[in-house]
Scaffold this motif. Structure first.
Motif, PDB file in Angstrom:
ATOM      1  N   VAL A 343       0.840  -1.197   0.000  1.00 21.24           N
ATOM      2  CA  VAL A 343       0.000   0.000   0.000  1.00 21.24           C
ATOM      3  C   VAL A 343       0.878   1.251   0.000  1.00 21.24           C
ATOM      4  O   VAL A 343       1.786   1.385   0.829  1.00 21.24           O
ATOM      5  CB  VAL A 343      -0.939  -0.006   1.222  1.00 21.24           C
ATOM      6  N   ASP A 344       0.624   2.153  -0.945  1.00 22.44           N
ATOM      7  CA  ASP A 344       1.355   3.422  -1.062  1.00 22.44           C
ATOM      8  C   ASP A 344       2.861   3.231  -1.221  1.00 22.44           C
ATOM      9  O   ASP A 344       3.654   4.090  -0.805  1.00 22.44           O
ATOM     10  CB  ASP A 344       1.083   4.320   0.159  1.00 22.44           C
ATOM     11  N   ASN A 345       3.258   2.135  -1.815  1.00 19.91           N
ATOM     12  CA  ASN A 345       4.686   1.875  -1.980  1.00 19.91           C
ATOM     13  C   ASN A 345       4.929   1.240  -3.346  1.00 19.91           C
ATOM     14  O   ASN A 345       4.147   0.408  -3.806  1.00 19.91           O
ATOM     15  CB  ASN A 345       5.181   0.934  -0.875  1.00 19.91           C
ATOM     16  N   ALA A 346       6.008   1.647  -4.011  1.00 23.83           N
ATOM     17  CA  ALA A 346       6.328   1.110  -5.331  1.00 23.83           C
ATOM     18  C   ALA A 346       7.810   1.302  -5.596  1.00 23.83           C
ATOM     19  O   ALA A 346       8.541   1.888  -4.789  1.00 23.83           O
ATOM     20  CB  ALA A 346       5.499   1.804  -6.414  1.00 23.83           C
ATOM     21  N   THR A 347       8.268   0.801  -6.725  1.00 22.47           N
ATOM     22  CA  THR A 347       9.641   1.018  -7.175  1.00 22.47           C
ATOM     23  C   THR A 347       9.634   1.213  -8.679  1.00 22.47           C
ATOM     24  O   THR A 347       8.837   0.596  -9.390  1.00 22.47           O
ATOM     25  CB  THR A 347      10.554  -0.161  -6.776  1.00 22.47           C
ATOM     26  N   PHE A 348      10.506   2.115  -9.146  1.00 20.53           N
ATOM     27  CA  PHE A 348      10.591   2.416 -10.570  1.00 20.53           C
ATOM     28  C   PHE A 348      12.046   2.543 -10.987  1.00 20.53           C
ATOM     29  O   PHE A 348      12.850   3.182 -10.300  1.00 20.53           O
ATOM     30  CB  PHE A 348       9.865   3.726 -10.897  1.00 20.53           C
ATOM     31  N   ALA A 349      12.384   1.910 -12.113  1.00 20.86           N
ATOM     32  CA  ALA A 349      13.726   2.039 -12.686  1.00 20.86           C
ATOM     33  C   ALA A 349      13.583   2.132 -14.199  1.00 20.86           C
ATOM     34  O   ALA A 349      12.967   1.273 -14.823  1.00 20.86           O
ATOM     35  CB  ALA A 349      14.594   0.851 -12.298  1.00 20.86           C
ATOM     36  N   GLY A 350      14.156   3.185 -14.775  1.00 21.67           N
ATOM     37  CA  GLY A 350      14.100   3.352 -16.221  1.00 21.67           C
ATOM     38  C   GLY A 350      14.243   4.796 -16.621  1.00 21.67           C
ATOM     39  O   GLY A 350      14.047   5.713 -15.797  1.00 21.67           O
ATOM     40  N   LEU A 351      14.614   5.024 -17.881  1.00 21.45           N
ATOM     41  CA  LEU A 351      14.781   6.378 -18.421  1.00 21.45           C
ATOM     42  C   LEU A 351      15.781   7.191 -17.612  1.00 21.45           C
ATOM     43  O   LEU A 351      15.665   8.417 -17.487  1.00 21.45           O
ATOM     44  CB  LEU A 351      13.427   7.115 -18.467  1.00 21.45           C
ATOM     45  N   GLY A 352      16.764   6.502 -17.001  1.00 22.51           N
ATOM     46  CA  GLY A 352      17.774   7.178 -16.199  1.00 22.51           C
ATOM     47  C   GLY A 352      17.302   7.586 -14.823  1.00 22.51           C
ATOM     48  O   GLY A 352      17.989   8.325 -14.109  1.00 22.51           O
ATOM     49  N   ILE A 353      16.124   7.109 -14.418  1.00 27.77           N
ATOM     50  CA  ILE A 353      15.524   7.483 -13.126  1.00 27.77           C
ATOM     51  C   ILE A 353      15.375   6.244 -12.248  1.00 27.77           C
ATOM     52  O   ILE A 353      15.048   5.165 -12.725  1.00 27.77           O
ATOM     53  CB  ILE A 353      14.135   8.128 -13.339  1.00 27.77           C
ATOM     54  N   LYS A 354      15.615   6.421 -10.943  1.00 22.54           N
ATOM     55  CA  LYS A 354      15.383   5.363  -9.969  1.00 22.54           C
ATOM     56  C   LYS A 354      14.608   5.950  -8.794  1.00 22.54           C
ATOM     57  O   LYS A 354      15.038   6.922  -8.178  1.00 22.54           O
ATOM     58  CB  LYS A 354      16.708   4.772  -9.473  1.00 22.54           C
ATOM     59  N   LEU A 355      13.456   5.361  -8.519  1.00 20.88           N
ATOM     60  CA  LEU A 355      12.612   5.843  -7.428  1.00 20.88           C
ATOM     61  C   LEU A 355      12.075   4.657  -6.650  1.00 20.88           C
ATOM     62  O   LEU A 355      11.822   3.599  -7.215  1.00 20.88           O
ATOM     63  CB  LEU A 355      11.413   6.633  -7.969  1.00 20.88           C
ATOM     64  N   ASP A 356      11.888   4.834  -5.347  1.00 19.99           N
ATOM     65  CA  ASP A 356      11.124   3.850  -4.586  1.00 19.99           C
ATOM     66  C   ASP A 356      10.342   4.565  -3.492  1.00 19.99           C
ATOM     67  O   ASP A 356      10.456   5.774  -3.317  1.00 19.99           O
ATOM     68  CB  ASP A 356      12.019   2.731  -4.018  1.00 19.99           C
ATOM     69  N   GLY A 357       9.493   3.822  -2.800  1.00 19.58           N
ATOM     70  CA  GLY A 357       8.675   4.416  -1.754  1.00 19.58           C
ATOM     71  C   GLY A 357       7.487   5.177  -2.304  1.00 19.58           C
ATOM     72  O   GLY A 357       6.960   4.874  -3.374  1.00 19.58           O
ATOM     73  N   GLN A 358       7.081   6.228  -1.584  1.00 16.36           N
ATOM     74  CA  GLN A 358       5.875   6.967  -1.958  1.00 16.36           C
ATOM     75  C   GLN A 358       6.043   7.761  -3.247  1.00 16.36           C
ATOM     76  O   GLN A 358       5.076   7.950  -3.997  1.00 16.36           O
ATOM     77  CB  GLN A 358       5.464   7.895  -0.819  1.00 16.36           C
TER      78      GLN A 358
END
Length: 396
Positions: A343-358
């Protein structure tokens, strides 16, 4: 008089629906303007990457599964609800199980894959697949029954540590809380084998935080009414379980496999970079049921983002084939990989960007909102997503 051409699109998932919508927007002259028919066994389109949110109550059915009648109301696309029983390639005729027949000039095969439950003894009787809205409803009923029971712990086994398995395990853990006991079972030696390292590491942390047990290099022997038998390095363990969720594999619909068309060993249709079936220029195919290599030689993954991109090219190439224009070879553009991890949590990698959490959770929501099928639905869903937190604050 020139007869109006007819395009029949089988399957209303990302590939089929988005092909139909794009086709309806292309500039046909009046004599060339085709009749577009979309066929699907369900009465609703499913935005499948958001299916997990039904289980946690984060989203409602209307947001992720709008009726085709609503989506297509301002278009010239005709929708037929029904299952395909047979396809006659010579006559270009589609037979539906209810007896209806559709004769067409261009055929698009976008029926999508199905979850195989015949790989392990007991799976078809006792395991829960998670691919359709009906699967989600069936699992929801089982979870409600377990939550109302006197069980001290609810034991859930998730078979497969790919995208679906990992996302499902995290969502269910957040729903069940301390009462949940989840284990993730994977035949290979790692979770999310094809994922970027960043996403795999974020997923591993999310699973560890939720104390989800991970069985790697483990296969399923049998699934019983309330047990699951696991094989690890030659040792058989029979474990008690309250629900088994099956996320492994993909099979092709019998109506497609029966076609005398080029197929690979898995039954996927082999297409040209133009998304036409090899040696069949009036038949197009896209999505999970195809083996597709794009114009650059890149193998196209069986994902929602790939199907959406293929839909643009499929629509254009059908238009080009009817208006005597050159067809465009498909070029896949990887836009990154995004996973929900609770819930309210994810991860993203691509296009030179890395994100996790909210932040990744917000990026995921915005990306999927942008990919909703129509502007009208985007506005309705977007407004609801903005209004819901405000309503919750007011209620408190």
């Amino acid at each position: 008089m020139t007869q109006q051409p007819r395009i029949c699109i089988l399957g209303g998932g990302f590939g089929g629906l988005y092909t139909a919508l794009r086709l309806s927007q292309l500039p046909f002259t009046k004599p060339q303007k085709p009749e577009i028919i979309l066929v699907d066994r369900s009465d609703r389109f499913l935005f499948s990457p958001l299916l997990y949110e039904l289980l946690t109550g984060e989203l409602q059915t209307w947001e992720i599964a709008p009726p085709f009648a609503e989506i297509l109301k301002d278009t010239d696309i005709h929708f037929y609800q029904g299952a395909v029983s047979a396809i006659d390639l010579t006559e270009k005729r589609v037979q539906l199980q209810d007896g209806q027949e559709i004769i067409c000039d261009r055929l698009v095969l976008a029926l999508g894959g199905e979850t195989p439950l015949d790989l392990v003894s007991g799976a078809s009787e006792h395991a829960f697949p998670f691919r359709t809205i009906s699967d989600a409803y069936r699992l929801e009923e089982r979870l409600k029954t377990l939550e109302k029971s006197n069980l001290d712990k609810i034991r859930i086994a998730v078979v497969g540590a790919g995208y679906c398995g990992v996302e499902l395990a995290c969502k269910l853990s957040d729903r069940l809380g301390e009462k949940g006991r989840l284990r993730l079972i994977e035949q290979s030696d790692t979770i999310l084998r094809s994922s970027p390292d960043f996403n795999r590491e974020a997923a591993t942390k999310a699973l560890e935080k939720r104390q989800i047990w991970i069985d790697l290099e483990t296969t399923i022997d049998t699934i019983g009414l309330d047990t699951i038998s696991l094989l690890y390095k030659g040792q058989l363990d029979i474990l008690p379980v309250d629900a088994v969720l099956w996320t492994v594999g993909m099979t092709i619909a019998p109506a497609v496999r029966a076609l005398p068309l080029p197929q690979n060993m898995r039954g996927q249709l082999i297409v040209e970079p133009t998304l036409q079936i090899v040696n069949h220029p009036t038949i197009f195919a896209l999505g999970d049921i195809t083996e597709c290599v794009d114009v650059s030689g890149q193998k196209v993954p069986p994902s929602a983002q790939a199907a959406i991109q293929q839909a643009d090219y499929t629509a254009w190439n059908i238009w080009a084939s009817l208006t005597n224009r050159p067809l465009l070879p498909f070029r896949y553009q990887p836009l990154g990989e995004i996973l929900t991890l609770g819930v309210d949590n994810a991860t993203f990698a691509g296009l030179g960007i890395k994100l996790d959490g909210q932040m990744a959770h917000l990026a995921r929501r915005l990306a999927y909102l942008y990919r909703m099928p129509t502007l009208d639905h985007q506005i309705k869903v977007g407004f609801n997503w903005i209004a819901r937190p405000i309503q919750e604050i007011l209620v408190k």
